[in-house]
Design an enzyme around this catalytic site. Structure first.
Site, PDB file in Angstrom:
ATOM      1  N   ASP A  67       0.792  -1.177   0.022  1.00 49.74           N
ATOM      2  CA  ASP A  67      -0.130  -0.146   0.099  1.00 49.74           C
ATOM      3  C   ASP A  67       0.759   1.220  -0.209  1.00 49.74           C
ATOM      4  O   ASP A  67       1.559   1.544   0.808  1.00 49.74           O
ATOM      5  CB  ASP A  67      -0.957   0.079   1.148  1.00 49.74           C
ATOM      6  CG  ASP A  67      -1.890   1.161   1.130  1.00 49.74           C
ATOM      7  OD1 ASP A  67      -2.665   1.237   0.316  1.00 49.74           O
ATOM      8  OD2 ASP A  67      -1.716   2.050   2.183  1.00 49.74           O
ATOM      9  N   THR A 100      -3.168   5.473  -3.886  1.00 49.89           N
ATOM     10  CA  THR A 100      -2.149   6.200  -3.421  1.00 49.89           C
ATOM     11  C   THR A 100      -0.858   6.209  -4.064  1.00 49.89           C
ATOM     12  O   THR A 100      -0.160   6.756  -4.037  1.00 49.89           O
ATOM     13  CB  THR A 100      -2.032   5.784  -1.769  1.00 49.89           C
ATOM     14  OG1 THR A 100      -1.765   4.322  -1.749  1.00 49.89           O
ATOM     15  CG2 THR A 100      -3.228   6.054  -1.036  1.00 49.89           C
ATOM     16  N   THR A 101      -0.497   4.860  -4.375  1.00 46.19           N
ATOM     17  CA  THR A 101       0.467   4.505  -5.194  1.00 46.19           C
ATOM     18  C   THR A 101       0.569   5.117  -6.561  1.00 46.19           C
ATOM     19  O   THR A 101       1.684   5.948  -6.952  1.00 46.19           O
ATOM     20  CB  THR A 101       1.088   3.128  -5.507  1.00 46.19           C
ATOM     21  OG1 THR A 101       0.691   2.369  -4.300  1.00 46.19           O
ATOM     22  CG2 THR A 101       2.130   2.835  -6.018  1.00 46.19           C
ATOM     23  N   ASP A 396      -8.861  -0.260   1.842  1.00 38.72           N
ATOM     24  CA  ASP A 396      -8.928   0.248   0.317  1.00 38.72           C
ATOM     25  C   ASP A 396     -10.218  -0.064  -0.284  1.00 38.72           C
ATOM     26  O   ASP A 396     -10.920   0.757  -0.907  1.00 38.72           O
ATOM     27  CB  ASP A 396      -7.710  -0.064  -0.495  1.00 38.72           C
ATOM     28  CG  ASP A 396      -6.517   0.330  -0.133  1.00 38.72           C
ATOM     29  OD1 ASP A 396      -6.458   1.060   0.769  1.00 38.72           O
ATOM     30  OD2 ASP A 396      -5.622   0.365  -0.874  1.00 38.72           O
TER      31      ASP A 396
HETATM   32  N1  LIG Z   1      -5.800  -7.445 -13.254  1.00 38.40           N
HETATM   33  C1  LIG Z   1      -5.553  -6.500 -13.624  1.00 38.40           C
HETATM   34  N2  LIG Z   1      -4.810  -5.882 -14.894  1.00 38.40           N
HETATM   35  C2  LIG Z   1      -4.376  -4.679 -15.056  1.00 38.40           C
HETATM   36  N3  LIG Z   1      -4.373  -3.705 -14.014  1.00 38.40           N
HETATM   37  C3  LIG Z   1      -5.013  -3.958 -12.822  1.00 38.40           C
HETATM   38  C4  LIG Z   1      -5.494  -5.136 -12.531  1.00 38.40           C
HETATM   39  N4  LIG Z   1      -5.794  -5.060 -11.200  1.00 38.40           N
HETATM   40  C5  LIG Z   1      -5.583  -3.690 -10.975  1.00 38.40           C
HETATM   41  N5  LIG Z   1      -4.975  -2.964 -11.856  1.00 38.40           N
HETATM   42  C6  LIG Z   1      -4.525  -1.872 -11.884  1.00 38.40           C
HETATM   43  O1  LIG Z   1      -3.538  -1.540 -10.968  1.00 38.40           O
HETATM   44  C7  LIG Z   1      -3.559  -0.125 -10.433  1.00 38.40           C
HETATM   45  C8  LIG Z   1      -3.624  -0.096  -9.066  1.00 38.40           C
HETATM   46  O2  LIG Z   1      -2.532  -0.817  -8.374  1.00 38.40           O
HETATM   47  P1  LIG Z   1      -2.196  -0.350  -6.785  1.00 38.40           P
HETATM   48  O3  LIG Z   1      -3.235  -1.077  -6.076  1.00 38.40           O
HETATM   49  O4  LIG Z   1      -0.795  -1.539  -6.418  1.00 38.40           O
HETATM   50  O5  LIG Z   1      -1.741   0.825  -6.615  1.00 38.40           O
HETATM   51  P2  LIG Z   1      -2.843   2.071  -6.108  1.00 38.40           P
HETATM   52  O6  LIG Z   1      -4.215   1.589  -6.196  1.00 38.40           O
HETATM   53  O7  LIG Z   1      -2.483   3.369  -7.184  1.00 38.40           O
HETATM   54  O8  LIG Z   1      -2.541   2.445  -4.804  1.00 38.40           O
HETATM   55  P3  LIG Z   1      -2.690   1.680  -3.462  1.00 38.40           P
HETATM   56  O9  LIG Z   1      -1.463   1.140  -2.933  1.00 38.40           O
HETATM   57  O10 LIG Z   1      -3.468   2.817  -2.381  1.00 38.40           O
HETATM   58  O11 LIG Z   1      -3.684   0.722  -3.533  1.00 38.40           O
HETATM   59  C9  LIG Z   1      -4.683   0.450 -11.168  1.00 38.40           C
HETATM   60  O12 LIG Z   1      -4.222   1.139 -12.264  1.00 38.40           O
HETATM   61  C10 LIG Z   1      -5.473  -0.787 -11.428  1.00 38.40           C
HETATM   62  O13 LIG Z   1      -6.254  -0.326 -12.828  1.00 38.40           O
HETATM   63 MG   LIG Z   2      -4.936  -0.141  -5.158  1.00 39.08          MG
END
Ligand SMILES: Nc1ncnc2c1ncn2[C@@H]1O[C@H](COP(=O)(O)OP(=O)(O)OP(=O)(O)O)[C@@H](O)[C@H]1O
Ligand SMILES: [Mg+2]
Length: 569
Positions: A67, A100-101, A396
């Site tokens: 996260d 957040t990332t 989340d």
């Molecule tokens: N199966 C999938 N295929 C492709 N992309 C995906 C898939 N599942 C999630 N994502 C993408 O991954 C990204 C989110 O990644 P991640 O959850 O690691 O980071 P975040 O949501 O930005 O931050 P946090 O750390 O708060 O979760 C988004 O752009 C989402 O669309």
């Molecule tokens: Mg996420």
């Protein structure tokens, strides 16, 4: 400058001894470098194929997480520009819960792109203007492709909850956990004029290491991590009538120091009898209200415990204030401060109140509340570290479901909306005059840092993937993104990778605000106390102190009252 001199060669000390100042290009370069380092740290954890981070704090406590907000909170950065990126992760976490990332990665990319314009002599204020306009446009383009959903449509909510878990350690159990999350949010959602509002605080999340993730449960009520106070009390009550008390069932201590002289055993006895009588009166008031359960925020005296047990009342003491509020919502009861105000109508109702063993502890479950506007998720996992990460992922997930219920608009994931907005911005940027156009183009390039990071983290060729993604989006396939689990470009909507529009818009606005704020800074002054002892250890980029060392020296001179050559005013 730390010291300046008057015409009469008198030094004017402005900054304290040891203060460090960096100006102009140097300040910008340092800030951008620090922010880029922070973005690089979290970039590798983006997406379902992102890596986790192991963070060890000063006490040796280990956190393993993916996260963004948690990673940055734990690493305790020192550099002011790096701190700003930590701030946007925090704000994004508070506002929308997820993304957040992405927000930090995007802010890093915006600054990196700005740096290339600054080296081409584009003034930072022009870049800021271009970025601001582009960010507004990007948010608008996203709302144009966003699709409306029915806010309480369970199947869409399940997909959204599941997408947010795809990138976390709980992915394997995401089908089961998203059911729990959606049930919890739907239970506490309130609707007014067809609009929903959800207070996430109404969902209590308790965790206990032990068992499997799939043994996590939802309780239509509240779980208290406290035990029944007296072994003589029943451990289960059916048809519970619950008195929620905010006052102690104890004898008040006097504020002033008082001394009572007792000269014979009879006086001693009557003194104790009087104390018991007061406690008995308190318990009698509770019995008179018809309550068979007492949940008390304060203490309960041993004697009061005895009287309660004798009356067959189950009691728990020192319940947290936040839990009292949730209990009131779940059971429909009222928290009472003065026992004289306790009547039957104030009692909360629940089908069962039961003490159960959860691993080595005894917890009290208040279940089967009539219209529970407050519920509990009891999360389980094999070890403490895993259950902590499960809790973060559930946070989340709860937040994205809330987001989409409050603003029922969705976009696809997998870098699809970012690429779409980038393509649109490139087209729109042609309408801008002057160098702002260059800034808008760079904004589009920065947006693509998200699909690039997703592809790179999945071991895909980022250039091939991005070009294929762009070409398909230009043909009008606006839902096309990178399905990193299948390592191919495809329709994200049919793969059920969907996310709330609110998250994507928050990512863009938070990142561009932070980037613009940093770009407008041309002077960084650190007073002695906040100056890092060792800039390199504290997140200052290698070479980041260029030109700063000299400034530090000047600060020293100011303090000494000396005047550097050429400093006369
Ligand atoms: N199966 C999938 N295929 C492709 N992309 C995906 C898939 N599942 C999630 N994502 C993408 O991954 C990204 C989110 O990644 P991640 O959850 O690691 O980071 P975040 O949501 O930005 O931050 P946090 O750390 O708060 O979760 C988004 O752009 C989402 O669309
Ligand atoms: Mg996420």
């Amino acid at each position: 400058m730390s010291a300046q001199a008057t015409k009469a060669s008198m030094p004017v000390v402005i900054l304290k001894d040891g203060a460090v100042q960096s100006k102009g290009r140097v300040a910008q370069k340092n800030n951008i470098a620090a922010a880029k380092i922070i973005a690089e740290i979290v970039q590798t954890s983006l997406g379902p194929r992102g890596m986790d981070k192991m963070l060890v704090d000063s006490l040796g406590d280990v956190t393993i997480t993916n996260d963004g907000a948690t990673i940055l909170k734990e690493i305790d950065v020192q550099h002011p520009a790096a701190k700003m990126l930590v701030e946007i992760a925090k704000t994004t976490d508070n506002e929308v819960g997820d993304g957040t990332t992405s927000a930090v990665v995007l802010a890093g990319a915006l600054l990196e792109q700005a740096e290339s314009l600054i080296t081409q002599d584009v003034h930072p204020t022009v870049i800021v203007d271009g970025y601001r306009k582009a960010s507004k446009k990007a948010i608008q383009f996203l709302s144009e492709i966003a699709e409306k959903i029915t806010p309480n449509d369970k199947s869409s909510l399940l997909k959204i909850a599941k997408t947010s878990m795809q990138t976390k350690l709980v992915r394997k159990d995401s089908v089961y956990l998203s059911e729990l999350v959606v049930k919890a949010v739907l239970a506490v959602a309130e609707s007014k004029n067809e609009k929903f509002s959800v207070d996430i605080d109404d969902i209590k999340v308790e965790k206990k290491a032990g068992g499997s993730i799939a043994s996590s449960i939802i309780i239509q009520g509240i779980v208290l991590d406290k035990e029944v106070i007296h072994s003589g009390m029943p451990s289960t009550i059916h048809d519970g009538k619950i008195a929620l008390l905010n006052s102690a069932l104890e004898i008040d201590k006097t504020e002033t120091e008082a001394k009572i002289n007792i000269s014979n055993p009879q006086q001693m006895k009557s003194f104790l009898d009087e104390e018991n009588r007061i406690l008995k009166t308190m318990v009698d008031k509770i019995i008179a209200s018809g309550a068979n359960v007492v949940l008390c925020q304060k203490g309960i005296d041993d004697m009061a415990q005895h009287y309660l047990a004798k009356a067959g009342i189950l009691a728990v003491r020192r319940v947290k204030e936040s839990d009292m509020a949730k209990l009131a919502k779940a059971t429909g009861g009222r928290v009472i401060t003065n026992l004289d105000d306790l009547f039957e109508k104030d009692l909360g109702l629940a089908e069962t109140i039961q003490e159960r063993k959860v691993e080595e502890d005894n917890w009290v479950f208040v279940e089967g509340c009539k219209h529970p506007k407050s519920v509990t998720l009891l999360l389980r996992a094999g070890s403490k570290r895993v259950v902590d990460e499960v809790e973060r992922s559930i946070h989340d997930s709860l937040m994205v479901v809330r987001d989409v219920m409050e603003l029922p608009l969705i976009v696809a994931g997998g870098g699809s909306p970012e690429t779409f907005a980038a393509t649109k911005i490139r087209g729109w940027s042609k309408s801008l005059e002057g160098r702002e156009q260059l800034a808008a183009e760079k904004f589009a390039d920065a947006l693509e840092s998200i699909p690039i990071a997703l592809a790179e983290n999945a071991g895909m060729d980022s250039i091939n993937t991005l070009t294929s993604l762009r070409s398909r989006q230009i043909k009008g396939e606006k839902w096309t993104g990178i399905d990193v689990m299948k390592s191919k470009v495809g329709n994200m909507k049919t793969s059920d990778i969907i996310e709330p529009l609110a998250v994507k818009q928050q990512i863009i606005s938070a990142a561009s605000e932070a980037a613009c704020m940093l770009l407008r800074i041309d002077d960084v002054i650190q007073t002695a106390a906040s100056t890092p002892h060792n800039a390199h250890d504290d997140g200052m980029p290698p070479g980041g102190m260029d030109g700063m060392g000299g400034m530090g020296g000047m600060g020293g001179m100011g303090g000494m009252g000396g005047m550097p050559p050429g400093m006369g005013m």
